[in-house]
Design an enzyme around this catalytic site. Structure first.
Site, short mmCIF file in Angstrom:
data_model
loop_
_atom_site.label_atom_id
_atom_site.label_comp_id
_atom_site.label_asym_id
_atom_site.label_seq_id
_atom_site.Cartn_x
_atom_site.Cartn_y
_atom_site.Cartn_z
N SER A 75 23.01 -12.96 33.73
CA SER A 75 24.51 -12.03 34.24
C SER A 75 24.16 -12.78 35.73
CB SER A 75 24.40 -11.13 33.88
OG SER A 75 25.86 -11.02 33.64
N ASP A 189 27.33 -13.02 27.50
CA ASP A 189 26.61 -12.54 28.21
C ASP A 189 25.32 -12.28 27.60
OD1 ASP A 189 25.11 -10.78 30.59
OD2 ASP A 189 27.13 -11.26 31.34
#
Length: 299
Positions: A75, A189
């Site tokens: 991320s 993610d």
């Protein structure tokens, strides 16, 4: 003795001398410690706006002369990790982070948005433009960004190809970003399955893993300002237990003091960077000692 005979004799003497020198060198076994130095990996975890602290960590490690042999990011950590692996210094990343506007990396979906509020294309373009279109395999340091394959939930380790897409995929928070798609595969993610990907670093050959944890729940009593913040904060809460378990498997954990600031406070980037620098400065000697200890054991 003729000139040719003398030349031949000289050549024989030279070759004989070289053989005499080379023989004991070839016969002498290499010391175990001389085979290779310990491979250091720095793993940069997710954390939304707190990911700016990773830049400070880079600066702090650089101050101690510490440069990893490989970098893994999830991320927000994948964004900083990609720039670091491509050769950006901490100072250069800080200058860029303080200059870039939110509108340059966040492109809101226009009209009905059933799968996400942000497309992620601007983030991908920003990375590729800043890195001049370089592919991951061209980076000066081996790099991987982790993402989650949708809908299977399998871990995806992105180690080659489009750097901007890898970062975009790794940052695609469900509900916030539209899933990143490439070759018929969608990605979300990486924090869904591996918010601080220590295991990936081990699988890439790391001997010593330093995990940088900038995640965690937001300060108690602070209310989310809207759907965007609510989704981001909920995601941090969901990944908390997994993050704790992953960080526990690292050799050394760097935890910048960012828990007092909201993970959605992008205006506090200077504070995040400073916190990261202090944390890395403090643990730099510990990392160097750990590397030396591993090297001695091999010797």
């Amino acid at each position: 003795m003729s000139h040719d005979a003398m030349s031949a004799r000289r050549r024989a003497l030279v070759l004989g001398g070289l053989a005499a020198v080379a023989a004991p060198l070839a016969a002498a076994p290499l010391e175990r410690g001389a085979l290779r130095k310990p491979r250091l990996a720095v793993v940069l975890g997710g954390g939304s706006a707190r990911g700016f602290a990773h830049i400070g960590v880079v600066k702090g490690l650089e101050a101690h002369g510490i440069r990893p042999d490989l970098i893994v990011g999830c991320s927000a950590g994948s964004l900083v990790g990609a720039f670091w692996a491509a050769g950006f210094s901490g100072d250069r990343m800080e200058e860029l982070a303080l200059r870039v506007r939110d509108s340059e990396i966040i492109d809101v979906v226009q009209g009905h948005a059933p799968r996400g509020m942000v497309t992620g294309q601007s983030l991908q373009n920003f990375v590729n433009q800043a890195l001049r279109g370089r592919s991951i395999e061209s980076f000066s340091t081996p790099f991987a960004a982790v993402a989650t394959r949708y809908p299977t939930g399998d871990l995806a380790v992105l180690r080659s190809g489009d750097a901007g897409f890898a970062v975009r995929a790794s940052c695609s928070i469900p509900g916030v970003f539209v899933p990143a798609a490439q070759g018929g595969q969608e990605y979300l993610d990486g924090g869904l399955v591996s918010p601080v990907p220590v295991r990936t670093a081990r699988q890439m050959g790391a001997d010593v893993v330093v995990a940088v944890d900038v995640g965690g729940a937001d300060p108690a009593g602070e209310q989310a300002g809207g759907l965007f913040e609510l989704l981001q904060r909920s995601f941090e809460i969901m990944s908390q237990a997994l993050r704790t378990n992953e960080v526990a498997t690292a050799d050394i954990a760097i935890r910048p003091d960012v828990g007092r600031i909201s993970s959605t406070d992008f205006a506090s980037r200077k504070v995040f960077i400073a916190a990261g620098f202090l944390a890395a400065q403090r643990l730099g000697p510990v990392i160097l000692e750990r590397l030396a200890t591993v090297a001695r054991r091999r010797g």
